[in-house]
Scaffold this active site. Structure first.
Site, PDB file in Angstrom:
ATOM      1  NE  ARG A   1      -4.263  -1.638   1.854  1.00  0.00           N
ATOM      2  CZ  ARG A   1      -5.327  -1.606   2.635  1.00  0.00           C
ATOM      3  NH1 ARG A   1      -5.387  -0.760   3.643  1.00  0.00           N
ATOM      4  NH2 ARG A   1      -6.325  -2.415   2.427  1.00  0.00           N
TER       5      ARG A   1
ATOM      6  CG  ASP B   1     -13.583   7.549   7.054  1.00  0.00           C
ATOM      7  OD1 ASP B   1     -14.330   6.550   7.095  1.00  0.00           O
ATOM      8  OD2 ASP B   1     -12.336   7.469   6.955  1.00  0.00           O
TER       9      ASP B   1
END
Ligand SMILES: C[S@@+](CC[C@H](N)C(=O)[O-])C[C@H]1O[C@@H](n2cnc3c(N)ncnc32)[C@H](O)[C@@H]1O
Length: 275
Positions: A44, A146
């Site tokens: 990632r 978020d």
């Protein structure tokens, strides 16, 4: 920050750098990465190294750690969060809310919060449900928050591929969504009137959530699976301060509040009420 547009070969993620990265992510976001996540972290962050021109994870991380105001800090958090979500996920929770509204016709207003809302599907699902039963102009509001700015930008766009509409159903699609045509075919947009009832903002649940205000319904689903018990407790302490007496907290069916002090009454396996 270095700059290079050329693809770079970079060193492998060392155990030491992995340890530093996971400690930092844990302190910042409460997310606990077990040993088996090392290759996931490497893959990632690999793209971030390519984008920024860093040749090894250690130097890249050193930059991120010391520049929490820099956009790369947010890219780092974005890269290490998992944002899988879909409309009307875990439909039983929405059925429960529907029944709640029906059995409390005298209740004047409803405040719902999708904590860890990812790209907005959960918040818009709640909005559709509330609009169905209280009217689009009813006294209700949905907030979505978020930690990841990338997903919040998607939530704000309210633009989704049509193949992700499964849970919405034909009637609601007609009522609350606009089907894309031409270049936008295969997509849909949440209609402005519904969108106006939903607000999105960045919020790290390991910190104070006071700005959310007091809520009747809090959905905090599929995020605590990334936390250990200490982080869960920290997050629950903050989140519960925003739950009204009589209000409900929803966690995912795959999560548990075992070993977490909360003082709530369990109504169903994943539904709790503040009494
Ligand atoms: C798998 S998604 C869940 C989305 C939605 N709640 C659902 O159930 O479909 C988990 C979300 O939690 C967010 N997240 C992780 N740690 C967080 C934190 N400390 N504060 C706020 N959000 C966080 C991630 O960015 C991600 O978008």
């Amino acid at each position: 920050m270095k700059s290079s547009l050329l693809p770079l070969e970079h060193a492998a993620l060392t155990q030491r750098d992995f340890e530093l990265i996971r400690q930092f992510l844990y302190e910042e976001a409460g997310i606990f990465l077990s040993d088996i996540k090392k290759s996931l972290v490497a893959s990632r962050l690999c793209r971030r190294l390519k984008e920024t021109g860093y040749e090894n994870y250690g130097d890249y991380f050193e930059f991120v750690k010391n520049h929490s105001e820099h956009s790369e800090y947010h890219h780092f958090i974005d890269a290490l969060t998992t944002n899988e979500t879909f409309f009307f996920r875990e439909i039983e929770h929405f059925e429960f809310v529907k029944n709640l509204i029906k059995t409390h016709p005298q209740k004047k207003s409803w405040q719902a919060w999708s904590a860890a809302c990812s790209s907005g599907e959960e918040a818009y699902s709640l909005a559709m449900l509330l609009a169905d039963h209280l009217g689009i102009d009813g006294q209700w509001q949905v907030q979505g928050s978020d930690i990841s700015q990338r997903v919040l930008a998607k939530a704000e766009m309210a633009h989704y591929p049509l193949e992700r509409n499964d849970g919405i159903g034909f009637e609601r699609l007609q009522k609350y969504c606009l089907k894309g045509i031409g270049k936008q075919s295969g997509t849909f947009l949440i209609d402005e009137t519904l969108k106006a009832k939903v607000t999105f903002f960045a919020m790290n649940l390991t910190q104070s959530c006071e700005s959310v205000g007091m809520c009747d319904l809090i959905f905090i689903r599929n995020v605590m699976i990334y936390f250990d018990t200490v982080s869960k407790q920290r997050v629950i302490n903050h989140v519960l301060k925003q739950l009204k007496v009589g209000g409900y907290l929803f966690i995912s069916h795959t999560e548990s509040l075992m070993h977490v002090k909360h003082g709530l009454k369990q109504i169903k396996p994943s539904i709790y009420q503040r009494i």
